[in-house]
Design a protein around this motif. Structure first.
Motif, PDB file in Angstrom:
ATOM      1  N   ASN A  33     -69.563 -33.825 -20.235  1.00 34.80           N
ATOM      2  CA  ASN A  33     -70.086 -34.984 -20.522  1.00 34.80           C
ATOM      3  C   ASN A  33     -71.550 -34.877 -20.640  1.00 34.80           C
ATOM      4  OD1 ASN A  33     -68.165 -37.043 -20.745  1.00 34.80           O
ATOM      5  ND2 ASN A  33     -67.700 -36.785 -18.543  1.00 34.80           N
ATOM      6  N   ALA A  34     -72.160 -34.017 -19.940  1.00 34.14           N
ATOM      7  CA  ALA A  34     -73.569 -33.791 -19.974  1.00 34.14           C
ATOM      8  C   ALA A  34     -74.241 -33.140 -21.041  1.00 34.14           C
ATOM      9  CB  ALA A  34     -73.984 -32.828 -18.725  1.00 34.14           C
ATOM     10  N   ARG A  35     -73.210 -32.361 -21.653  1.00 32.49           N
ATOM     11  CA  ARG A  35     -73.720 -31.638 -23.008  1.00 32.49           C
ATOM     12  C   ARG A  35     -73.562 -32.996 -24.311  1.00 32.49           C
ATOM     13  NH1 ARG A  35     -70.023 -26.166 -22.698  1.00 32.49           N
ATOM     14  NH2 ARG A  35     -71.501 -25.111 -21.498  1.00 32.49           N
ATOM     15  N   ASP A  36     -72.453 -33.841 -23.938  1.00 33.18           N
ATOM     16  CA  ASP A  36     -72.380 -34.717 -24.875  1.00 33.18           C
ATOM     17  C   ASP A  36     -73.518 -35.877 -25.054  1.00 33.18           C
ATOM     18  OD1 ASP A  36     -69.952 -33.811 -25.824  1.00 33.18           O
ATOM     19  OD2 ASP A  36     -68.643 -35.220 -24.660  1.00 33.18           O
ATOM     20  N   LEU A  37     -74.182 -35.996 -23.910  1.00 34.49           N
ATOM     21  CA  LEU A  37     -75.385 -36.685 -23.451  1.00 34.49           C
ATOM     22  C   LEU A  37     -76.657 -36.100 -23.783  1.00 34.49           C
ATOM     23  CD1 LEU A  37     -73.827 -38.619 -20.538  1.00 34.49           C
ATOM     24  CD2 LEU A  37     -74.136 -39.674 -22.835  1.00 34.49           C
ATOM     25  N   ASN A  38     -76.662 -34.857 -24.120  1.00 38.15           N
ATOM     26  CA  ASN A  38     -77.850 -34.035 -24.467  1.00 38.15           C
ATOM     27  C   ASN A  38     -78.655 -33.722 -23.088  1.00 38.15           C
ATOM     28  OD1 ASN A  38     -77.155 -33.321 -27.118  1.00 38.15           O
ATOM     29  ND2 ASN A  38     -77.995 -35.536 -27.711  1.00 38.15           N
ATOM     30  N   ALA A  39     -78.021 -33.960 -21.814  1.00 44.50           N
ATOM     31  CA  ALA A  39     -78.676 -33.874 -20.857  1.00 44.50           C
ATOM     32  C   ALA A  39     -78.597 -32.104 -20.446  1.00 44.50           C
ATOM     33  CB  ALA A  39     -78.009 -34.516 -19.657  1.00 44.50           C
ATOM     34  N   GLU A  40     -79.652 -31.627 -21.120  1.00 45.60           N
ATOM     35  CA  GLU A  40     -79.574 -30.120 -21.105  1.00 45.60           C
ATOM     36  C   GLU A  40     -79.754 -29.553 -19.985  1.00 45.60           C
ATOM     37  OE1 GLU A  40     -82.186 -28.584 -23.961  1.00 45.60           O
ATOM     38  OE2 GLU A  40     -81.582 -30.116 -25.465  1.00 45.60           O
ATOM     39  N   PHE A  41     -80.485 -29.886 -18.953  1.00 45.78           N
ATOM     40  CA  PHE A  41     -80.930 -29.498 -17.648  1.00 45.78           C
ATOM     41  C   PHE A  41     -79.509 -29.555 -16.807  1.00 45.78           C
ATOM     42  CE2 PHE A  41     -82.590 -29.119 -13.276  1.00 45.78           C
ATOM     43  CZ  PHE A  41     -82.683 -27.694 -13.157  1.00 45.78           C
TER      44      PHE A  41
END
Length: 79
Positions: A33-41
């Motif tokens: 989910n974080a990857r999909d949201l471009n929440a890289e850190f």
């Protein structure tokens, strides 16, 4: 919190192993989910947590290969 040496020498019960697998599934889901949201850190931190869980499972005798890309097939996919 457990001592690190205690955690590596204490055998885990079946229930504890199931909980670790469930936790790994949860972290894998959150990481995707974080990857999909471009929440890289956040994705990076979750990837570290997932790797630590895989190491814990490996030390407990549950062999799951993170490097082979099996985490998505073993832990299910997002819907």
């Amino acid at each position: 919190m457990h001592d690190a040496t205690e955690a590596t020498t204490t055998p885990k019960s079946d229930d504890e192993l199931k909980e670790l697998v469930s936790l790994a599934r949860l972290v894998a889901y959150a990481r995707e989910n974080a990857r999909d949201l471009n929440a890289e850190f956040s994705a990076y931190c979750l990837d570290l947590a997932f790797g630590a869980l895989i190491q814990d499972l490996d030390r407990s005798g549950v062999s799951l290969s993170h490097e082979s890309g099996q985490d998505s097939s073993l832990f299910g996919t997002r819907h």
